[in-house]
Scaffold this motif. Structure first.
Motif, PDB file in Angstrom:
ATOM      1  N   ASN A 496      34.125  27.381  40.529  1.00 41.65           N
ATOM      2  CA  ASN A 496      33.445  26.268  41.199  1.00 41.65           C
ATOM      3  C   ASN A 496      34.425  25.459  42.039  1.00 41.65           C
ATOM      4  N   ARG A 497      35.624  25.234  41.496  1.00 42.45           N
ATOM      5  CA  ARG A 497      36.634  24.473  42.241  1.00 42.45           C
ATOM      6  C   ARG A 497      37.061  25.214  43.507  1.00 42.45           C
ATOM      7  N   ILE A 498      37.219  26.517  43.392  1.00 41.28           N
ATOM      8  CA  ILE A 498      37.597  27.319  44.564  1.00 41.28           C
ATOM      9  C   ILE A 498      36.500  27.269  45.624  1.00 41.28           C
ATOM     10  N   ALA A 499      35.242  27.383  45.170  1.00 43.31           N
ATOM     11  CA  ALA A 499      34.116  27.373  46.111  1.00 43.31           C
ATOM     12  C   ALA A 499      33.991  26.032  46.823  1.00 43.31           C
ATOM     13  N   ASP A 500      34.368  24.947  46.139  1.00 40.07           N
ATOM     14  CA  ASP A 500      34.224  23.606  46.715  1.00 40.07           C
ATOM     15  C   ASP A 500      35.438  23.171  47.527  1.00 40.07           C
ATOM     16  N   ASP A 501      36.533  23.894  47.433  1.00 42.04           N
ATOM     17  CA  ASP A 501      37.762  23.499  48.111  1.00 42.04           C
ATOM     18  C   ASP A 501      37.710  23.933  49.579  1.00 42.04           C
ATOM     19  N   THR A 518      35.274  37.870  39.529  1.00 45.11           N
ATOM     20  CA  THR A 518      36.109  39.025  39.192  1.00 45.11           C
ATOM     21  C   THR A 518      37.563  38.739  39.523  1.00 45.11           C
ATOM     22  N   PHE A 519      37.786  38.147  40.680  1.00 47.34           N
ATOM     23  CA  PHE A 519      39.148  37.821  41.114  1.00 47.34           C
ATOM     24  C   PHE A 519      39.806  36.827  40.160  1.00 47.34           C
ATOM     25  N   VAL A 520      39.112  35.760  39.825  1.00 44.77           N
ATOM     26  CA  VAL A 520      39.663  34.729  38.936  1.00 44.77           C
ATOM     27  C   VAL A 520      39.934  35.300  37.546  1.00 44.77           C
ATOM     28  N   THR A 521      39.000  36.086  37.042  1.00 43.94           N
ATOM     29  CA  THR A 521      39.182  36.684  35.711  1.00 43.94           C
ATOM     30  C   THR A 521      40.412  37.575  35.685  1.00 43.94           C
ATOM     31  N   LEU A 563      47.371  27.892  46.502  1.00 44.65           N
ATOM     32  CA  LEU A 563      46.273  26.945  46.342  1.00 44.65           C
ATOM     33  C   LEU A 563      45.434  27.275  45.104  1.00 44.65           C
ATOM     34  N   VAL A 564      45.133  28.565  44.928  1.00 46.04           N
ATOM     35  CA  VAL A 564      44.344  28.998  43.773  1.00 46.04           C
ATOM     36  C   VAL A 564      45.122  28.750  42.481  1.00 46.04           C
ATOM     37  N   ALA A 565      46.418  29.058  42.508  1.00 41.88           N
ATOM     38  CA  ALA A 565      47.246  28.868  41.313  1.00 41.88           C
ATOM     39  C   ALA A 565      47.285  27.407  40.901  1.00 41.88           C
ATOM     40  N   ASP A 566      47.312  26.496  41.900  1.00 47.04           N
ATOM     41  CA  ASP A 566      47.287  25.059  41.580  1.00 47.04           C
ATOM     42  C   ASP A 566      45.998  24.690  40.846  1.00 47.04           C
ATOM     43  N   ILE A 567      44.880  25.227  41.320  1.00 47.17           N
ATOM     44  CA  ILE A 567      43.589  24.943  40.672  1.00 47.17           C
ATOM     45  C   ILE A 567      43.571  25.509  39.257  1.00 47.17           C
ATOM     46  N   VAL A 568      44.083  26.723  39.083  1.00 46.16           N
ATOM     47  CA  VAL A 568      44.127  27.334  37.747  1.00 46.16           C
ATOM     48  C   VAL A 568      44.936  26.460  36.799  1.00 46.16           C
ATOM     49  N   THR A 569      46.081  25.990  37.276  1.00 41.45           N
ATOM     50  CA  THR A 569      46.944  25.159  36.434  1.00 41.45           C
ATOM     51  C   THR A 569      46.259  23.849  36.055  1.00 41.45           C
ATOM     52  N   GLU A 570      45.600  23.228  37.026  1.00 38.26           N
ATOM     53  CA  GLU A 570      44.900  21.971  36.760  1.00 38.26           C
ATOM     54  C   GLU A 570      43.759  22.164  35.766  1.00 38.26           C
ATOM     55  N   ASN A 582      51.439  32.441  34.377  1.00 36.46           N
ATOM     56  CA  ASN A 582      52.694  32.876  34.998  1.00 36.46           C
ATOM     57  C   ASN A 582      52.434  33.217  36.460  1.00 36.46           C
ATOM     58  N   ARG A 583      52.854  32.342  37.351  1.00 37.44           N
ATOM     59  CA  ARG A 583      52.584  32.537  38.782  1.00 37.44           C
ATOM     60  C   ARG A 583      53.309  33.761  39.337  1.00 37.44           C
ATOM     61  N   ARG A 584      54.554  33.932  38.950  1.00 39.77           N
ATOM     62  CA  ARG A 584      55.365  35.000  39.539  1.00 39.77           C
ATOM     63  C   ARG A 584      54.772  36.378  39.261  1.00 39.77           C
ATOM     64  N   VAL A 585      54.430  36.619  37.989  1.00 40.85           N
ATOM     65  CA  VAL A 585      53.855  37.914  37.616  1.00 40.85           C
ATOM     66  C   VAL A 585      52.524  38.154  38.326  1.00 40.85           C
ATOM     67  N   THR A 586      51.697  37.117  38.355  1.00 41.48           N
ATOM     68  CA  THR A 586      50.369  37.253  38.957  1.00 41.48           C
ATOM     69  C   THR A 586      50.484  37.524  40.450  1.00 41.48           C
ATOM     70  N   LYS A 587      51.356  36.782  41.121  1.00 41.41           N
ATOM     71  CA  LYS A 587      51.513  36.954  42.569  1.00 41.41           C
ATOM     72  C   LYS A 587      52.012  38.357  42.904  1.00 41.41           C
ATOM     73  N   LYS A 588      52.864  38.890  42.051  1.00 40.30           N
ATOM     74  CA  LYS A 588      53.396  40.236  42.265  1.00 40.30           C
ATOM     75  C   LYS A 588      52.279  41.274  42.325  1.00 40.30           C
TER      76      LYS A 588
END
Length: 600
Positions: A496-501, A518-521, A563-570, A582-588
């Motif tokens: 929802n946060r991603i859709a509203d951003d 699917t992407f977020v999961t 931007l997405v990682a910031d929302i996930v963290t919040e 873990n941002r580094r692993v996910t981004k890889k």
């Protein structure tokens, strides 16, 4: 005496020594007269059992033509001739030549309206092609059963031949014959004569004959639709070739029409590949195997209905039904013991409530009515709660009743054991905190589906329990499903946060909520460093690599990810999920999506 009306008179030609035409003619007429004595209107068919052999023997082909001449000269006219290839060895072109010359011989002797039927035994895979060639070259029909059962390994049947003719454009076939009824008859007659259903891979009427293996039909599907022609339902075959739409249709076919989350469907497909890579060959076609795949992919919706459908279907399946009844008795024994413990304080509470109500009656009538109603409502709620959980066991009760002999722990609470809790969480498919009968029985049926049918009939309840609790190869995958159940609200909030951003919205290639979910999961599963199970990590990484390039373009990937990682963290901070992202692993692994794309 036996009510026989029509007769097949069989003649062997090739090895008939001392053959004299006049003697044959006299014997032949005697046989015909005898037949017509007890059946004046009989349709008489002459079967030349070894006509192919006779045709290719120089000394016998003359006898063959003389017999045809004799049959053509009789009055009243016979119904026709028949010949067969009992060996299944002849190539189609040879059968075509024999048909053409036999039909020509019949016409030369004034018998153009006589039938010429063919019968071919199976042996080398050419019998159906031989039938079609013979019909094209002069044969007018075939004599056979509606199914393939017969001597040796069977023969070419009428149902398959008629379908081949329909495929080739013969409209008379579909107008004259009820092919759907013939299909049912082929199955039923096979069952009656052999005691079993047709072998699953039997062409046309085996249980796998209507399987849809590839998306959009695949592999030259432009021809006639066999299921439509026979009035049968198509069966989606779950395999590494199954796509999202096929998986959803399979679930609907087995468990009824429901909405299925797309990310779960995609996880199911990837799991099939991972199972193969890990050397597991699981059964996905049966209801239990399909439900297991759904649960391992993180499916949480409709599980109660799915368990119910599964058990209902299985209670009619021979040994499965008996084993389920044995399992049910053991479950009920554990349940009744648990309810007895609850019932004692409940009865005490009911007695105390009645005494209090009587006391209130003596004090104040109005208060008595209100108190009585309140107590009655409270009692009903308590009994309702007991009734609601009467088909469930707590984790501790289930451990004591079922798992104790397999996972005994002398020094620690067994419910603190990772192996025990992994198993309990996986069995608890709806995340209720209890093991329900439907959940246990569906898992037991999954075990049975993956046992060789010949072995299954010798299994006892102990074999099921041994397999369930001695082999934890599947229970580790529960981490994935449990993770998704526990964090469903977190995933929804992030989506929802991603859709509203607005800033992210400019970078998105799609607004499809299922794709975003699917992407977020996948993002959460890959980036959760305390999520230990290797298989589920591999599953999520593969999904992330598949889907990231659908959500963002390669040029925007870096900025979009931050931007997405910031929302996930919040969002993670507002939930007690224990996720350490873990941002580094996910981004890889997200960037690997574009690397894979560029390689293609």
């Amino acid at each position: 005496e036996y009510g026989l009306q029509n007769i097949i008179l069989e003649i062997d030609v090739a090895h008939w020594t001392n053959f004299r035409y006049n003697d044959f003619l006299q014997l032949f007429q005697t046989r015909l007269d005898a037949i017509r004595t007890f059946s004046p209107d009989a349709k008489i068919l002459i079967n030349l059992r070894d006509a192919p052999s006779a045709y290719f023997e120089e000394n016998a082909v003359g006898k063959l033509k003389q017999i045809i001449k004799a049959a053509a000269s009789t009055e009243p006219k016979l119904f026709g001739l028949a010949f067969e290839d009992p060996t299944g060895e002849l190539l189609p072109w040879k059968l075509g030549i024999i048909s053409a010359e036999m039909k020509q011989c019949m016409e030369e002797n004034g018998w153009s309206d006589g039938q010429l039927l063919i019968h071919i035994h199976k042996r080398f895979g050419l019998s159906d092609a031989g039938i079609i060639e013979a019909l094209a070259m002069g044969a007018t029909g075939l004599w056979c059963a509606v199914c393939e059962e017969g001597g040796g390994i069977g023969h070419s049947c009428s149902l398959t031949t008629l379908l081949n003719l329909a495929r080739l454009g013969n409209k008379n076939v579909t107008e004259k014959y009820n092919l759907s009824a013939m299909h049912e008859a082929a199955v039923r007659i096979t069952q009656i004569t052999t005691g079993s259903m047709p072998y699953p891979r039997t062409e046309v009427y085996g249980s796998q004959a209507m399987d849809v293996v590839f998306p959009d039909g695949g592999m030259g599907s432009a021809g006639m639709d066999l299921s439509d022609l026979l009035g049968c339902k198509k069966n989606i075959r779950v395999s590494p070739f199954t796509n999202e739409d096929m998986m959803a249709q399979k679930l609907n076919d087995v468990f009824g029409e429901h909405e299925w989350e797309k990310f779960v469907l995609n996880f199911m497909i990837i799991l099939i590949h991972l199972d193969l890579e890990r050397g597991f060959s699981f059964e996905y076609q049966g209801p239990a195997g399909l439900l297991d795949l759904y649960l391992r992919a993180g499916g949480t919706d409709n599980t109660e209905v799915m368990n119910k459908v599964l058990v209902e279907k299985s209670m009619t399946q021979g040994n499965n039904a008996q084993l389920l009844r044995d399992l049910r008795r053991k479950f009920d024994l554990c349940r009744d013991s648990a309810i007895a413990v609850v019932s004692t304080p409940l009865n005490d509470l009911a007695s105390k409530t009645a005494a209090d109500t009587k006391k209130l009656d003596n004090q104040n009538a109005k208060m008595s009515l209100a108190a009585s109603l309140a107590v009655s409502k409270f009692k009903r709620s308590l009994f309702k709660k007991v009734q609601k959980t009467s088909d469930t066991l707590s984790y501790e009760e289930f451990y004591q009743g079922f798992m104790g002999p397999y996972h005994a722990h002398a020094n620690i609470n067994p419910l603190e054991s990772k192996v025990v809790m992994d198993t309990l969480h996986f069995l608890d498919s709806n995340g209720s905190g209890y093991i329900e009968w439907g959940e246990l029985s569906s898992r037991a049926l999954w075990v049975l589906e993956n046992v060789d049918p010949q072995e299954r009939y010798r299994w006892t309840l102990k074999d099921i329990l041994d397999s369930l609790f001695n082999n934890a190869s599947q229970n580790g995958a529960s981490n994935h499903a449990v993770f998704l159940r526990k964090n469903a609200r977190l995933i929804e909030e992030i989506c929802n946060r991603i859709a509203d951003d607005a800033q992210i919205g400019k970078l998105l290639k799609t607004q499809d909520q299922n794709v975003l979910k699917t992407f977020v999961t996948s993002l959460l599963l890959v980036g959760t460093v305390n999520f230990e199970h290797e298989t589920a990590q591999t599953l999520a990484r593969q999904m992330l690599m598949n889907i990231a390039s659908i959500v963002f373009s390669e040029d925007d990937a870096d900025s979009a990810f931050e931007l997405v990682a910031d929302i996930v963290t919040e969002c993670r901070g507002g939930h007690s999920s224990g996720i350490k992202f873990n941002r580094r692993v996910t981004k890889k692994f997200m960037k690997a999506s574009f690397a894979e794309l560029s390689l293609e």
